[in-house]
Design a protein around this motif. Structure first.
Motif, PDB file in Angstrom:
ATOM      1  N   ARG A 127      -6.228   4.855   3.128  1.00 50.07           N
ATOM      2  CA  ARG A 127      -6.035   3.461   2.267  1.00 50.07           C
ATOM      3  C   ARG A 127      -5.986   3.730   1.024  1.00 50.07           C
ATOM      4  NH1 ARG A 127      -9.514   0.552   5.667  1.00 50.07           N
ATOM      5  NH2 ARG A 127     -11.298   0.726   3.848  1.00 50.07           N
ATOM      6  N   ARG A 128      -6.713   4.675   0.427  1.00 48.51           N
ATOM      7  CA  ARG A 128      -6.566   4.997  -1.025  1.00 48.51           C
ATOM      8  C   ARG A 128      -5.307   5.823  -1.452  1.00 48.51           C
ATOM      9  NH1 ARG A 128     -12.364   5.994  -0.758  1.00 48.51           N
ATOM     10  NH2 ARG A 128     -11.780   8.374  -0.294  1.00 48.51           N
ATOM     11  N   ARG A 129      -5.220   6.640  -0.381  1.00 44.39           N
ATOM     12  CA  ARG A 129      -3.616   7.527  -0.507  1.00 44.39           C
ATOM     13  C   ARG A 129      -2.623   6.649  -0.630  1.00 44.39           C
ATOM     14  NH1 ARG A 129      -1.410  12.028  -0.457  1.00 44.39           N
ATOM     15  NH2 ARG A 129       0.027  12.514   1.229  1.00 44.39           N
ATOM     16  N   VAL A 130      -2.565   5.475   0.244  1.00 45.82           N
ATOM     17  CA  VAL A 130      -1.364   4.347   0.334  1.00 45.82           C
ATOM     18  C   VAL A 130      -1.365   3.636  -0.901  1.00 45.82           C
ATOM     19  CG1 VAL A 130      -0.373   2.303   1.371  1.00 45.82           C
ATOM     20  CG2 VAL A 130      -1.140   4.500   2.879  1.00 45.82           C
ATOM     21  N   LEU A 146      10.942   3.689  -1.829  1.00 43.85           N
ATOM     22  CA  LEU A 146      10.025   3.675  -0.869  1.00 43.85           C
ATOM     23  C   LEU A 146       9.981   4.804   0.041  1.00 43.85           C
ATOM     24  CD1 LEU A 146       7.775   2.355   1.355  1.00 43.85           C
ATOM     25  CD2 LEU A 146       9.695   0.982   2.276  1.00 43.85           C
ATOM     26  N   GLU A 147      11.274   5.228   0.436  1.00 47.13           N
ATOM     27  CA  GLU A 147      11.514   6.387   1.154  1.00 47.13           C
ATOM     28  C   GLU A 147      10.998   7.689   0.411  1.00 47.13           C
ATOM     29  OE1 GLU A 147      15.385   7.649   2.571  1.00 47.13           O
ATOM     30  OE2 GLU A 147      14.585   8.495   4.096  1.00 47.13           O
ATOM     31  N   ILE A 148      11.122   7.687  -0.913  1.00 52.77           N
ATOM     32  CA  ILE A 148      10.727   8.757  -1.538  1.00 52.77           C
ATOM     33  C   ILE A 148       9.324   8.875  -1.586  1.00 52.77           C
ATOM     34  CG2 ILE A 148      10.438   9.964  -3.881  1.00 52.77           C
ATOM     35  CD1 ILE A 148      13.186   8.899  -4.610  1.00 52.77           C
ATOM     36  N   GLY A 149       8.679   7.684  -1.597  1.00 52.65           N
ATOM     37  CA  GLY A 149       7.126   7.795  -1.493  1.00 52.65           C
ATOM     38  C   GLY A 149       6.742   8.288   0.101  1.00 52.65           C
ATOM     39  N   MET A 150       7.560   7.882   0.931  1.00 50.40           N
ATOM     40  CA  MET A 150       7.132   8.312   2.397  1.00 50.40           C
ATOM     41  C   MET A 150       7.146   9.710   2.529  1.00 50.40           C
ATOM     42  SD  MET A 150       9.214   5.139   4.398  1.00 50.40           S
ATOM     43  CE  MET A 150       8.779   5.756   6.040  1.00 50.40           C
ATOM     44  N   ASN A 204       5.025   0.962   6.409  1.00 46.18           N
ATOM     45  CA  ASN A 204       5.785   2.167   6.394  1.00 46.18           C
ATOM     46  C   ASN A 204       5.139   3.433   5.492  1.00 46.18           C
ATOM     47  OD1 ASN A 204       8.847   2.154   6.827  1.00 46.18           O
ATOM     48  ND2 ASN A 204       8.491   0.059   6.088  1.00 46.18           N
ATOM     49  N   LEU A 205       4.390   3.152   4.353  1.00 52.63           N
ATOM     50  CA  LEU A 205       3.623   4.133   3.836  1.00 52.63           C
ATOM     51  C   LEU A 205       2.452   4.889   4.830  1.00 52.63           C
ATOM     52  CD1 LEU A 205       3.522   3.045   0.112  1.00 52.63           C
ATOM     53  CD2 LEU A 205       4.708   4.999   1.154  1.00 52.63           C
ATOM     54  N   ASP A 206       1.727   3.799   5.416  1.00 54.28           N
ATOM     55  CA  ASP A 206       0.673   4.189   6.443  1.00 54.28           C
ATOM     56  C   ASP A 206       1.124   5.013   7.345  1.00 54.28           C
ATOM     57  OD1 ASP A 206      -1.401   2.536   5.199  1.00 54.28           O
ATOM     58  OD2 ASP A 206      -0.946   0.826   6.576  1.00 54.28           O
ATOM     59  N   LEU A 207       2.220   4.744   7.856  1.00 54.78           N
ATOM     60  CA  LEU A 207       2.978   5.727   8.988  1.00 54.78           C
ATOM     61  C   LEU A 207       3.219   7.118   8.520  1.00 54.78           C
ATOM     62  CD1 LEU A 207       5.597   3.550  10.975  1.00 54.78           C
ATOM     63  CD2 LEU A 207       3.807   4.741  11.763  1.00 54.78           C
ATOM     64  N   ALA A 208       3.793   7.160   7.042  1.00 57.01           N
ATOM     65  CA  ALA A 208       4.026   8.425   6.734  1.00 57.01           C
ATOM     66  C   ALA A 208       3.117   9.187   6.508  1.00 57.01           C
ATOM     67  CB  ALA A 208       5.153   8.135   5.401  1.00 57.01           C
ATOM     68  N   CYS A 209       1.917   8.590   6.119  1.00 54.58           N
ATOM     69  CA  CYS A 209       0.528   9.384   5.608  1.00 54.58           C
ATOM     70  C   CYS A 209      -0.062   9.962   7.069  1.00 54.58           C
ATOM     71  CB  CYS A 209      -0.353   8.404   5.242  1.00 54.58           C
ATOM     72  SG  CYS A 209      -0.074   8.116   3.405  1.00 54.58           S
ATOM     73  N   THR A 210       0.179   9.443   8.127  1.00 51.11           N
ATOM     74  CA  THR A 210      -0.248   9.512   9.495  1.00 51.11           C
ATOM     75  C   THR A 210       0.601   9.840  10.347  1.00 51.11           C
ATOM     76  OG1 THR A 210      -0.415   7.394  10.088  1.00 51.11           O
ATOM     77  CG2 THR A 210      -2.446   8.102   8.981  1.00 51.11           C
ATOM     78  N   ARG A 211       1.751  10.627  10.002  1.00 49.49           N
ATOM     79  CA  ARG A 211       2.637  11.069  11.012  1.00 49.49           C
ATOM     80  C   ARG A 211       2.274  11.632  12.188  1.00 49.49           C
ATOM     81  NH1 ARG A 211       8.047  10.970   8.483  1.00 49.49           N
ATOM     82  NH2 ARG A 211       8.464   8.592   8.786  1.00 49.49           N
ATOM     83  N   HIS A 212       0.999  12.598  11.871  1.00 50.37           N
ATOM     84  CA  HIS A 212       0.647  13.417  13.103  1.00 50.37           C
ATOM     85  C   HIS A 212      -0.372  12.350  14.309  1.00 50.37           C
ATOM     86  CE1 HIS A 212      -2.318  13.007   9.990  1.00 50.37           C
ATOM     87  NE2 HIS A 212      -3.351  12.988  10.550  1.00 50.37           N
ATOM     88  N   LYS A 213      -0.592  11.068  13.911  1.00 49.34           N
ATOM     89  CA  LYS A 213      -1.026  10.168  14.717  1.00 49.34           C
ATOM     90  C   LYS A 213      -0.048   9.554  15.457  1.00 49.34           C
ATOM     91  CE  LYS A 213      -4.905   9.293  11.757  1.00 49.34           C
ATOM     92  NZ  LYS A 213      -5.608   8.397  10.842  1.00 49.34           N
TER      93      LYS A 213
END
Ligand code: ADP
Ligand code: MG
Length: 252
Positions: free
Chosen positions: A124-127, A155-159, A100-109
């Motif tokens: 990865r470091r960011r997640v 989790l959603e606040i993290g996203m 979920n966090l990976d997806l949120a970090c890379t919404r543009h992909k």
């Protein structure tokens, strides 16, 4: 001088003649954590809708970092740096917390690239940093479906934070949470407030006491008063508008 992150000037939102917001004037500074309270129907959610472009003011204007948001579509306002968390968590239940966090970090992909390509080491470091911030390291590889309601909220606040917004808008984050989960969410918001401007709408007065510095009270679509939690709780106008509210949302 730090400047203003958000201002509304004479904002009115009418629904068929009914003014959900009525000549609303509001401002908050860069870096502030502001809590907005008010009885049911006061216009709190409509206020967030007017900021994010979900509804257009009938009159007045909303400024984000001095920029007029008039007529901008929701996705453009979001790209300018305003992130909104709705009341019910919107996480992908069958993906793990980390995914979920990976997806949120890379919404543009696109989703497939996120799930099937190896994330870059900086992503990865960011997640890992986000997992730590929201306190979900030990549950990183659990499907989100197995999280408690409070953990899903965190989790959603993290996203939301993963998208690096300058201003976070958070609508009733602790509704339905246990006392312990409420405190966890409060601590998370306090930690995030060190590096973000945050506007929180909340009903739970125990929670407001935990996190609030400056509180704005909305009533019938306008600002009724502002001040510290002690000041607003002792304001006779505030006590009056809360009379007749259900017990759990009343001011003590
Ligand atoms: P709060 O979040 O403070 O409980 P809302 O912003 O949801 O209040 O609603 C403020 C008022 O505006 C309420 O009286 C509500 O019924 C009305 N309202 C909100 N959205 C709409 C809409 N789309 N159409 C008509 N009336 C609405
Ligand atoms: Mg609401």
């Amino acid at each position: 001088m730090k400047g203003k992150i958000l201002e509304t000037e004479h904002v009115t939102v009418s629904f068929d003649g009914f003014k959900a917001l009525n000549d609303l004037n509001f401002s908050m500074d860069v870096g502030e954590l502001r809590v907005v309270i008010g009885p049911n129907g006061a216009g709190k959610t409509t206020f967030l809708d007017a900021i994010t472009g979900k509804v257009q003011p009938t009159q007045g204007r909303v400024l984000f970092k001095g920029r007029n948001l008039r007529r901008l579509p929701e996705d453009e306002i979001s790209r300018l740096g305003i992130g909104r968390k709705f009341q019910t968590p919107r996480v992908y239940l069958n993906l793990t917390v980390r995914e979920n966090l990976d997806l949120a970090c890379t919404r543009h992909k696109n989703v497939f690239a996120t799930l099937f390509e190896r994330p870059s080491s900086s992503d990865r470091r960011r997640v890992v940093g986000l997992l730590e911030t929201v306190g979900l390291e030990v549950k990183a590889d659990f499907p989100a479906a197995l999280l408690s309601h409070g953990e899903k909220q965190r989790l959603e606040i993290g996203m939301l934070v993963a998208q690096s917004p300058d201003l976070l808008l958070i609508d009733e984050p602790v509704a339905g949470l246990t006392d312990e989960e409420t405190e966890n969410v409060g601590n998370l918001l306090l930690a995030l407030a060190e590096s973000h401007s945050i506007l929180v709408i909340e009903h739970d007065m125990e929670f407001v006491r935990q996190i609030a510095r400056k509180v704005t009270v909305l009533h019938e679509g306008s600002v009724l008063c502002e001040g510290t939690i002690e000041e607003v709780q002792n304001d006779p106008r505030v006590i009056e508008v809360y009379l007749g509210e259900p017990l759990e949302t009343s001011l003590p």
